[in-house]
Design an enzyme around this catalytic site. Structure first.
Site, PDB file in Angstrom:
ATOM      1  N   LEU A  98       0.749  -1.162  -0.018  1.00 27.16           N
ATOM      2  CA  LEU A  98      -0.101  -0.130  -0.166  1.00 27.16           C
ATOM      3  C   LEU A  98       1.060   1.241   0.156  1.00 27.16           C
ATOM      4  O   LEU A  98       2.125   1.147   0.750  1.00 27.16           O
ATOM      5  CB  LEU A  98      -1.065   0.055   1.126  1.00 27.16           C
ATOM      6  CG  LEU A  98      -2.121  -0.862   1.267  1.00 27.16           C
ATOM      7  CD1 LEU A  98      -2.701  -0.713   2.810  1.00 27.16           C
ATOM      8  CD2 LEU A  98      -3.216  -0.398   0.277  1.00 27.16           C
ATOM      9  N   ASP A  99       0.507   1.990  -0.907  1.00 28.70           N
ATOM     10  CA  ASP A  99       1.373   3.481  -0.750  1.00 28.70           C
ATOM     11  C   ASP A  99       1.474   4.019   0.606  1.00 28.70           C
ATOM     12  O   ASP A  99       0.714   3.865   1.390  1.00 28.70           O
ATOM     13  CB  ASP A  99       1.297   4.088  -1.984  1.00 28.70           C
ATOM     14  CG  ASP A  99      -0.161   4.950  -1.677  1.00 28.70           C
ATOM     15  OD1 ASP A  99      -0.152   5.805  -0.856  1.00 28.70           O
ATOM     16  OD2 ASP A  99      -1.073   4.966  -2.671  1.00 28.70           O
ATOM     17  N   LYS A 100       2.607   5.056   0.815  1.00 27.71           N
ATOM     18  CA  LYS A 100       2.711   5.713   2.045  1.00 27.71           C
ATOM     19  C   LYS A 100       1.557   6.456   2.700  1.00 27.71           C
ATOM     20  O   LYS A 100       1.096   6.457   3.717  1.00 27.71           O
ATOM     21  CB  LYS A 100       4.033   6.558   1.906  1.00 27.71           C
ATOM     22  CG  LYS A 100       4.354   7.188   3.230  1.00 27.71           C
ATOM     23  CD  LYS A 100       5.560   7.840   3.088  1.00 27.71           C
ATOM     24  CE  LYS A 100       6.127   8.794   4.349  1.00 27.71           C
ATOM     25  NZ  LYS A 100       7.446   9.447   4.120  1.00 27.71           N
ATOM     26  N   ASP A 101       0.870   7.015   1.654  1.00 25.53           N
ATOM     27  CA  ASP A 101      -0.375   7.920   2.149  1.00 25.53           C
ATOM     28  C   ASP A 101      -1.545   7.051   2.334  1.00 25.53           C
ATOM     29  O   ASP A 101      -2.643   7.760   2.610  1.00 25.53           O
ATOM     30  CB  ASP A 101      -0.587   9.001   1.124  1.00 25.53           C
ATOM     31  CG  ASP A 101       0.548   9.973   1.106  1.00 25.53           C
ATOM     32  OD1 ASP A 101       1.022  10.391   2.034  1.00 25.53           O
ATOM     33  OD2 ASP A 101       0.624  10.538  -0.068  1.00 25.53           O
ATOM     34  N   SER A 102      -1.591   5.792   2.094  1.00 22.36           N
ATOM     35  CA  SER A 102      -2.876   4.928   2.226  1.00 22.36           C
ATOM     36  C   SER A 102      -2.852   3.867   3.380  1.00 22.36           C
ATOM     37  O   SER A 102      -1.610   4.113   4.055  1.00 22.36           O
ATOM     38  CB  SER A 102      -2.916   3.802   0.823  1.00 22.36           C
ATOM     39  OG  SER A 102      -3.319   4.651  -0.319  1.00 22.36           O
TER      40      SER A 102
END
Length: 201
Positions: A98-102
Site C-alpha cells: 500500500l502506498d505511504k499515504d494509504s
C-alpha cells in the site's frame, strides 16, 4: 533451488527483494558472493550482510491495519519501514504493498509460496477499497472508473464500484498496479483525499 527462492522460502524477503540483495552483492553462498541464478544445495550456508539465513520450521501469516505514513518496505534504512512498525518477533515481509499515504489491510508472512497466489492478476483475487475524493463525482466518473481508465502505461481492467455518498465510494479491483486508484482518479480530474483497503479476497 535458486538463491532468491531460498531467501523467500526461509522468510527473509520477497523474491524481488532477494534479487535486489543479490544484485547489490549483499548475499553470499558459503564464502562466495552470490549472483542471480545461483543454486543453493544441501549443506550450503547462505548469508545476507554477514548473517546466516536459517531454515524456517513454521509459517507466519499476519494481517496488519497499516496507518498512513508507514512504507511497505523491508529496507530498515527507511525510518518508516513496515518491519519496525509491526516489531514482530520473527522475520516477515509484506505481500504486495500500500502506498505511504494509504491505510488499511496488508498481509505479512514468511511464506514465499503464498505471495504469487495472492498477487498474480490471473488468479482474480478481489481487493476492496474505501475511497474519498476531493469533490462530488458524476455518473460519467462512475461508469469510466468501472469500465477501465487509461493511466498512461496501462488500461485498467473493469472494476466494481458502490456509491457511499457523492464524494465517497467503494471499489473492488482484481489487479494492483502502482498507485492505481490514485492515478485513475487523477486521470478523471479528481484527487484522492483518503484511501483505505478494507478487504483482500
Amino acid at each position: 533451488m535458486r538463491v532468491n527462492k531460498f531467501l523467500t522460502d526461509n522468510g527473509y524477503c520477497s523474491r524481488r527483494e532477494g534479487d535486489k540483495l543479490i544484485e547489490g552483492g549483499r548475499v553470499k553462498i558459503n564464502d562466495r558472493i552470490a549472483v542471480l541464478g545461483d543454486q543453493v544445495g544441501e549443506g550450503d550456508v547462505v548469508s545476507v550482510d554477514g548473517k546466516n539465513v536459517g531454515l524456517k520450521t513454521s509459517r507466519v501469516y499476519l494481517m496488519y491495519n497499516k496507518p498512513r505514513g508507514i512504507v511497505c518496505t523491508t529496507d530498515l534504512r527507511d525510518p518508516n519501514n513496515i518491519i519496525n512498525a509491526i516489531n514482530y518477533k520473527e522475520r516477515v515481509f509484506p505481500v504486495g504493498r500500500l502506498d505511504k499515504d494509504s491505510t488499511g489491510l496488508i498481509f505479512l508472512t514468511n511464506d514465499g509460496d503464498i505471495v504469487n497466489k495472492i498477487l498474480r492478476a490471473q488468479h482474480g483475487h478481489e481487493k476492496e477499497y474505501l475511497v474519498v475524493i476531493d469533490k462530488p463525482f458524476d455518473e460519467r466518473f462512475l461508469q469510466t472508473m468501472g469500465e477501465g481508465v487509461d493511466i498512461g502505461d496501462h488500461i485498467t481492467v473493469p472494476a466494481k464500484l458502490e456509491v457511499v455518498n457523492r464524494s465517497t465510494f467503494k471499489m473492488i479491483l482484481t489487479e494492483g498496479k502502482n498507485r492505481q486508484i490514485r492515478r485513475m482518479c487523477e486521470t478523471m480530474g479528481y484527487k484522492v483525499r483518503h484511501l483505505q483497503r478494507i478487504r483482500i479476497m
